[in-house]
Design a protein around this motif. Structure first.
Motif, PDB file in Angstrom:
ATOM      1  N   MET A  87       7.726  14.444 -39.625  1.00 39.07           N
ATOM      2  CA  MET A  87       8.902  15.071 -39.985  1.00 39.07           C
ATOM      3  C   MET A  87      10.080  14.443 -39.277  1.00 39.07           C
ATOM      4  O   MET A  87      10.019  14.615 -37.980  1.00 39.07           O
ATOM      5  N   PRO A  88      11.074  13.913 -39.866  1.00 41.25           N
ATOM      6  CA  PRO A  88      11.977  13.172 -39.123  1.00 41.25           C
ATOM      7  C   PRO A  88      13.046  14.471 -38.207  1.00 41.25           C
ATOM      8  O   PRO A  88      13.259  15.579 -38.838  1.00 41.25           O
ATOM      9  N   LEU A  89      13.652  13.816 -37.067  1.00 45.41           N
ATOM     10  CA  LEU A  89      14.216  14.718 -36.029  1.00 45.41           C
ATOM     11  C   LEU A  89      15.680  14.375 -36.361  1.00 45.41           C
ATOM     12  O   LEU A  89      15.939  13.171 -36.031  1.00 45.41           O
ATOM     13  N   GLY A  90      16.641  15.053 -36.473  1.00 43.34           N
ATOM     14  CA  GLY A  90      18.008  14.750 -36.460  1.00 43.34           C
ATOM     15  C   GLY A  90      18.682  15.554 -35.453  1.00 43.34           C
ATOM     16  O   GLY A  90      18.323  16.782 -34.856  1.00 43.34           O
ATOM     17  N   ILE A  91      19.551  14.707 -34.404  1.00 43.11           N
ATOM     18  CA  ILE A  91      20.130  15.398 -33.319  1.00 43.11           C
ATOM     19  C   ILE A  91      21.633  15.331 -33.800  1.00 43.11           C
ATOM     20  O   ILE A  91      22.378  14.252 -34.018  1.00 43.11           O
ATOM     21  N   TYR A  92      22.185  16.467 -33.847  1.00 39.11           N
ATOM     22  CA  TYR A  92      23.781  16.567 -34.357  1.00 39.11           C
ATOM     23  C   TYR A  92      24.626  16.821 -32.896  1.00 39.11           C
ATOM     24  O   TYR A  92      24.136  17.896 -32.223  1.00 39.11           O
ATOM     25  N   VAL A  93      25.807  16.421 -32.593  1.00 38.87           N
ATOM     26  CA  VAL A  93      26.661  16.818 -31.820  1.00 38.87           C
ATOM     27  C   VAL A  93      28.009  17.109 -32.216  1.00 38.87           C
ATOM     28  O   VAL A  93      28.401  16.329 -33.260  1.00 38.87           O
ATOM     29  N   LEU A  94      28.565  18.102 -31.865  1.00 37.47           N
ATOM     30  CA  LEU A  94      29.702  18.695 -32.564  1.00 37.47           C
ATOM     31  C   LEU A  94      30.732  18.839 -31.726  1.00 37.47           C
ATOM     32  O   LEU A  94      30.782  19.536 -30.631  1.00 37.47           O
ATOM     33  N   ARG A  95      32.127  18.754 -31.977  1.00 42.15           N
ATOM     34  CA  ARG A  95      33.346  19.153 -31.369  1.00 42.15           C
ATOM     35  C   ARG A  95      33.786  20.366 -32.242  1.00 42.15           C
ATOM     36  O   ARG A  95      34.035  20.096 -33.604  1.00 42.15           O
ATOM     37  N   VAL A  96      34.145  21.405 -31.855  1.00 42.74           N
ATOM     38  CA  VAL A  96      34.756  22.463 -32.394  1.00 42.74           C
ATOM     39  C   VAL A  96      35.867  23.137 -31.799  1.00 42.74           C
ATOM     40  O   VAL A  96      36.272  22.572 -30.627  1.00 42.74           O
ATOM     41  N   LYS A  97      36.793  24.005 -32.507  1.00 44.24           N
ATOM     42  CA  LYS A  97      37.784  24.456 -32.206  1.00 44.24           C
ATOM     43  C   LYS A  97      37.801  25.253 -30.770  1.00 44.24           C
ATOM     44  O   LYS A  97      36.554  25.949 -30.942  1.00 44.24           O
ATOM     45  N   PRO A  98      38.541  25.489 -29.832  1.00 47.85           N
ATOM     46  CA  PRO A  98      38.419  26.151 -28.692  1.00 47.85           C
ATOM     47  C   PRO A  98      37.720  27.780 -29.039  1.00 47.85           C
ATOM     48  O   PRO A  98      38.703  28.326 -30.024  1.00 47.85           O
ATOM     49  N   GLY A  99      37.109  28.361 -28.540  1.00 48.83           N
ATOM     50  CA  GLY A  99      36.573  29.641 -28.786  1.00 48.83           C
ATOM     51  C   GLY A  99      35.793  29.846 -30.112  1.00 48.83           C
ATOM     52  O   GLY A  99      35.075  30.972 -30.352  1.00 48.83           O
ATOM     53  N   LYS A 100      35.450  28.639 -30.956  1.00 49.64           N
ATOM     54  CA  LYS A 100      34.396  28.691 -31.965  1.00 49.64           C
ATOM     55  C   LYS A 100      33.334  28.367 -31.822  1.00 49.64           C
ATOM     56  O   LYS A 100      32.163  28.246 -32.593  1.00 49.64           O
ATOM     57  N   GLU A 101      32.756  28.155 -30.414  1.00 51.92           N
ATOM     58  CA  GLU A 101      31.362  27.451 -29.925  1.00 51.92           C
ATOM     59  C   GLU A 101      30.101  28.498 -30.363  1.00 51.92           C
ATOM     60  O   GLU A 101      29.487  28.365 -31.248  1.00 51.92           O
ATOM     61  N   VAL A 119      31.832  15.662 -36.167  1.00 49.91           N
ATOM     62  CA  VAL A 119      30.021  15.812 -36.306  1.00 49.91           C
ATOM     63  C   VAL A 119      29.659  14.669 -36.159  1.00 49.91           C
ATOM     64  O   VAL A 119      30.185  13.570 -36.892  1.00 49.91           O
ATOM     65  N   LYS A 120      28.687  14.210 -35.396  1.00 52.28           N
ATOM     66  CA  LYS A 120      27.941  12.835 -35.414  1.00 52.28           C
ATOM     67  C   LYS A 120      26.580  13.406 -35.258  1.00 52.28           C
ATOM     68  O   LYS A 120      26.227  14.361 -34.844  1.00 52.28           O
ATOM     69  N   TYR A 121      25.658  12.352 -35.700  1.00 60.03           N
ATOM     70  CA  TYR A 121      24.316  12.710 -35.478  1.00 60.03           C
ATOM     71  C   TYR A 121      23.529  11.386 -35.278  1.00 60.03           C
ATOM     72  O   TYR A 121      23.877  10.176 -35.583  1.00 60.03           O
TER      73      TYR A 121
END
Length: 76
Positions: A1-15, A69-71
């Protein structure tokens, strides 16, 4: 099964809010709040094609508080 790694930048305080949505609504296997150029990193095993990874990226980008978002697809 494929594995996806996602990296995100979010607004401060929304983590924490975005982390909980990824885990509960998108069924990510793991999500971690990290330091550096991104705020969250998430791992998800799903039977997706390249198009499916892009569609998931689009859905995540539409979440409140998400800036970027990047993956990556794991090949092994």
């Amino acid at each position: 099964m494929p594995l996806g790694i996602y990296v995100l930048r979010v607004k401060p305080g929304k983590e924490k809010e975005v982390k909980e949505k990824l885990l509960n609504e998108f069924n990510f296997d793991e999500v971690h709040i990290v330091t550096g150029p991104f705020d969250l990193i998430g791992k998800i095993f799903v039977p997706l094609t390249r198009r499916g990874f892009e569609e998931l990226k689009g859905e995540i980008e539409n979440m409140e508080g998400v800036i970027e978002v990047k993956y990556l697809e794991a090949l092994d």
